[in-house]
Every structure is written in structure tokens, then in C-alpha cells.
Enzyme design. Structure first.
Site, PDB file in Angstrom:
ATOM      1  N   HIS A  26      25.383 -36.516  23.835  1.00 14.75           N
ATOM      2  CA  HIS A  26      25.074 -36.908  22.460  1.00 14.75           C
ATOM      3  C   HIS A  26      25.400 -35.836  21.421  1.00 14.75           C
ATOM      4  O   HIS A  26      25.254 -36.094  20.233  1.00 14.75           O
ATOM      5  CB  HIS A  26      23.592 -37.276  22.349  1.00 14.75           C
ATOM      6  CG  HIS A  26      22.714 -36.088  22.555  1.00 14.75           C
ATOM      7  ND1 HIS A  26      22.430 -35.593  23.803  1.00 14.75           N
ATOM      8  CD2 HIS A  26      22.097 -35.271  21.667  1.00 14.75           C
ATOM      9  CE1 HIS A  26      21.663 -34.518  23.679  1.00 14.75           C
ATOM     10  NE2 HIS A  26      21.449 -34.299  22.390  1.00 14.75           N
ATOM     11  N   HIS A  56      26.524 -33.933  16.088  1.00 17.28           N
ATOM     12  CA  HIS A  56      25.426 -34.652  16.738  1.00 17.28           C
ATOM     13  C   HIS A  56      25.694 -36.138  16.566  1.00 17.28           C
ATOM     14  O   HIS A  56      25.772 -36.631  15.440  1.00 17.28           O
ATOM     15  CB  HIS A  56      24.088 -34.257  16.099  1.00 17.28           C
ATOM     16  CG  HIS A  56      22.931 -34.430  17.015  1.00 17.28           C
ATOM     17  ND1 HIS A  56      22.390 -35.660  17.287  1.00 17.28           N
ATOM     18  CD2 HIS A  56      22.227 -33.528  17.746  1.00 17.28           C
ATOM     19  CE1 HIS A  56      21.381 -35.500  18.138  1.00 17.28           C
ATOM     20  NE2 HIS A  56      21.266 -34.208  18.431  1.00 17.28           N
TER      21      HIS A  56
END
Length: 151
Positions: free
Chosen positions: A58, A73
Site C-alpha cells: 500500500h 501512499h
């Protein structure tokens, strides 16, 4: 010498203050820009050339030769997905080119779990005034300049 930071995804560039997470919106980890992805399955690419310093499904950090470390992110609270829906294409320590595919992910899948798919792109360990050419609005495609770091 400044480091130009490109968008890792296609979508709508927006101010980091719009990210629904105070760690990013209050610039606790560093200044940057967020991109609301266009949706669907897509690749997230390296925003700069450099070395993959940190790698999670992620999120990832690319350390550029100029010294800038850029965090990407993919969504907010997506660590809770434990990698589900994310496919890595590089390994920690790999040297990558700007625009190289790092992760394939599905923004719609992230949203189906109730998480925001917004992507903060952050310069780590720099003062907010270290960023120049900051783009905080408008459509971008992967690779478009979001900001530059340094002199």
C-alpha cells in the site's frame, strides 16, 4: 539541484490538506501533494528515479540520488487490507526509473472496503518551503510534475 516529482497515478491533483488523515493533512510526515485517482485497476509508478527504500503493498518510498526521499501512499488506512488487491512489481533495494511500474492496485476495490483511495505524495524530512512548482489542482496523468524538492 532540485528533484522533480511526478504523479504516481492518473487523477485529480489536490492540496495535501485535503487528505482525510491528519498525519498527511497536517504535514506530520512532510509536505507534498495528493492525487485522487481516476478509479479502477491501474499501475502506481515511481515518482522519481532512485532506490526503493521502503516497500509495502500500500505504500513505498523512493530515495532519489539527489537526496530526496518520496513517499507514495496508495489510499488511506489501506494497510488494513494486508496487501489484498495490491501486486508488487519491484523489491526493496531495486534501482528504478521515474515512471517505472511499482505496484498494480484497484482504487475501486479500496473504496469498496470503505477506505479513501486518495494518494498522498510526500517529500520526507524536508521543510514545507523546500517544495517548488507545487501543483494542487487539475487533472494529471502518471508522470506529470506534482512538485520539485530542493534548490
Amino acid at each position: 539541484m532540485s528533484t522533480e516529482v511526478g504523479s504516481p497515478v492518473a487523477g485529480l491533483a489536490t492540496a495535501i490538506s485535503e487528505v482525510p488523515d491528519p498525519v498527511f493533512s497536517q504535514v506530520m510526515v512532510g509536505p507534498g501533494v495528493a492525487v485522487q485517482p481516476s478509479g479502477g485497476r491501474a499501475d502506481a509508478v515511481a515518482p522519481v528515479a532512485g532506490t526503493v527504500a521502503t516497500l509495502h503493498p500500500h505504500a513505498f518510498v523512493i530515495a532519489s540520488p539527489g537526496g530526496a526521499a518520496i513517499l507514495v501512499h496508495l489510499g488511506i488506512d489501506t494497510v488494513k487490507l494486508k496487501g489484498e488487491g495490491f501486486e508488487l512489481h519491484v523489491a526493496k533495494g531495486d534501482v528504478v526509473e521515474a515512471g517505472q511500474r511499482i505496484v498494480t492496485w484497484d482504487q475501486s476495490e479500496v473504496e469498496s472496503h470503505g477506505y479513501s483511495s486518495i494518494c498522498p505524495v510526500v517529500a520526507l524530512d524536508v521543510a514545507p518551503d523546500a517544495l517548488t512548482d507545487v501543483r494542487e489542482d487539475g487533472q494529471v496523468v502518471a508522470g506529470d510534475l506534482l512538485f520539485a524538492v530542493g534548490a
